[in-house]
Design a protein around this motif. Sequence first.
Motif, PDB file in Angstrom:
ATOM      1  N   GLY A  40      54.700  43.076  -5.458  1.00 43.86           N
ATOM      2  CA  GLY A  40      55.033  43.940  -4.343  1.00 43.86           C
ATOM      3  C   GLY A  40      54.479  45.348  -4.456  1.00 43.86           C
ATOM      4  N   GLN A  41      53.549  45.566  -5.400  1.00 44.58           N
ATOM      5  CA  GLN A  41      53.001  46.913  -5.595  1.00 44.58           C
ATOM      6  C   GLN A  41      52.366  47.474  -4.333  1.00 44.58           C
ATOM      7  N   SER A  42      51.712  46.614  -3.563  1.00 44.94           N
ATOM      8  CA  SER A  42      50.933  47.061  -2.409  1.00 44.94           C
ATOM      9  C   SER A  42      51.672  46.893  -1.095  1.00 44.94           C
ATOM     10  N   VAL A  96      62.909  40.125  -5.964  1.00 50.71           N
ATOM     11  CA  VAL A  96      61.613  39.867  -6.608  1.00 50.71           C
ATOM     12  C   VAL A  96      61.805  39.383  -8.040  1.00 50.71           C
ATOM     13  N   ILE A  97      61.098  38.331  -8.374  1.00 53.82           N
ATOM     14  CA  ILE A  97      60.994  37.878  -9.764  1.00 53.82           C
ATOM     15  C   ILE A  97      59.594  38.256 -10.217  1.00 53.82           C
ATOM     16  N   ALA A  98      59.508  39.241 -11.084  1.00 55.65           N
ATOM     17  CA  ALA A  98      58.216  39.833 -11.435  1.00 55.65           C
ATOM     18  C   ALA A  98      57.435  38.948 -12.402  1.00 55.65           C
ATOM     19  N   SER A  99      56.191  38.686 -12.039  1.00 51.31           N
ATOM     20  CA  SER A  99      55.309  37.890 -12.892  1.00 51.31           C
ATOM     21  C   SER A  99      54.335  38.796 -13.640  1.00 51.31           C
ATOM     22  N   MET A 100      53.842  38.295 -14.749  1.00 53.05           N
ATOM     23  CA  MET A 100      52.986  39.083 -15.627  1.00 53.05           C
ATOM     24  C   MET A 100      51.564  38.528 -15.640  1.00 53.05           C
ATOM     25  N   THR A 101      50.613  39.419 -15.922  1.00 57.83           N
ATOM     26  CA  THR A 101      49.250  38.991 -16.221  1.00 57.83           C
ATOM     27  C   THR A 101      48.970  39.275 -17.691  1.00 57.83           C
ATOM     28  N   TRP A 102      47.952  38.641 -18.206  1.00 57.68           N
ATOM     29  CA  TRP A 102      47.540  38.854 -19.595  1.00 57.68           C
ATOM     30  C   TRP A 102      47.179  40.318 -19.814  1.00 57.68           C
ATOM     31  N   LYS A 108      52.191  51.391 -20.107  1.00 57.77           N
ATOM     32  CA  LYS A 108      53.327  50.919 -19.317  1.00 57.77           C
ATOM     33  C   LYS A 108      54.126  49.882 -20.092  1.00 57.77           C
ATOM     34  N   ARG A 109      55.415  49.878 -19.855  1.00 58.69           N
ATOM     35  CA  ARG A 109      56.328  48.980 -20.572  1.00 58.69           C
ATOM     36  C   ARG A 109      56.132  47.535 -20.118  1.00 58.69           C
ATOM     37  N   ALA A 110      56.404  46.612 -21.018  1.00 62.43           N
ATOM     38  CA  ALA A 110      56.248  45.197 -20.705  1.00 62.43           C
ATOM     39  C   ALA A 110      57.226  44.738 -19.629  1.00 62.43           C
ATOM     40  N   ASP A 111      58.357  45.428 -19.466  1.00 65.86           N
ATOM     41  CA  ASP A 111      59.332  45.031 -18.456  1.00 65.86           C
ATOM     42  C   ASP A 111      59.181  45.806 -17.148  1.00 65.86           C
ATOM     43  N   ASP A 112      58.051  46.478 -16.972  1.00 68.96           N
ATOM     44  CA  ASP A 112      57.754  47.193 -15.737  1.00 68.96           C
ATOM     45  C   ASP A 112      56.948  46.276 -14.817  1.00 68.96           C
ATOM     46  N   PRO A 113      57.483  45.884 -13.656  1.00 67.87           N
ATOM     47  CA  PRO A 113      56.759  44.973 -12.766  1.00 67.87           C
ATOM     48  C   PRO A 113      55.397  45.507 -12.319  1.00 67.87           C
ATOM     49  N   PHE A 114      55.236  46.836 -12.340  1.00 64.75           N
ATOM     50  CA  PHE A 114      53.980  47.427 -11.884  1.00 64.75           C
ATOM     51  C   PHE A 114      52.987  47.635 -13.023  1.00 64.75           C
ATOM     52  N   ALA A 115      53.286  47.079 -14.196  1.00 62.44           N
ATOM     53  CA  ALA A 115      52.387  47.220 -15.342  1.00 62.44           C
ATOM     54  C   ALA A 115      51.253  46.194 -15.307  1.00 62.44           C
ATOM     55  N   TYR A 116      51.345  45.255 -14.379  1.00 62.16           N
ATOM     56  CA  TYR A 116      50.425  44.121 -14.391  1.00 62.16           C
ATOM     57  C   TYR A 116      49.438  44.182 -13.228  1.00 62.16           C
ATOM     58  N   VAL A 117      48.379  43.411 -13.313  1.00 59.50           N
ATOM     59  CA  VAL A 117      47.301  43.454 -12.329  1.00 59.50           C
ATOM     60  C   VAL A 117      47.731  42.693 -11.067  1.00 59.50           C
TER      61      VAL A 117
END
Length: 211
Positions: A40-42, A96-102, A108-117
Amino acid sequence: MSRILGSIMGKEGTCDVWEDDDGRVYFNADGKIDADGANGQSGAPPAYKEDDTGSDFLANGGMARVNGKVICKKEWARDVVILGSDNEPRVFPGGVIASMTWYRSPGKRADDPFAYVDAETVPYVVVPPLIVQATAGVVRGCKARITFNGRSVDCVVADKSGFTSIGEMSIAAARALHINASPRSGGVSSTDVFFELWPGIAAPGYMLQPS
């Protein structure tokens, strides 16, 4: 000169992965759609939502609703989404259930939903472990390109797949190539998608992140 880095046996058959003397890695494969990192970043729909109305099915992320709660039905789902204190998917505001990218944004913290691409806005490539293990250059964060039907899009390597999966791109990459970009129903089933990546060369705006 080129050499075969290795072959991957997947559902679509065997895919040979090649490497040039200059380090470029390339292969032809199908084109699955990856929504991971879209949180949901955008302002666009997140990949996963508690009520299963995200851009992707909860099931595609290894999750399921049980007694009104989303749980990790598959153990590998715990590598896909941010977990809560109960070791099950954490629900963020808006369901929202936040998903991660590699790839994770530095600092940014690993539990920050906006840390990922963000798969919705960033063209990225998903690579199988074979490429990470067999190349000398750093793969995560490196420059990549996808070509399909005469169109090309420059990308970053931002996610990693399972051992038998190859040929995967973000929603934004699919849109740029005029491919049906729905994680639920889109993609290309034929092996007509051409992937290239340059391990050791960072994509513009990204850093190489050693494994």
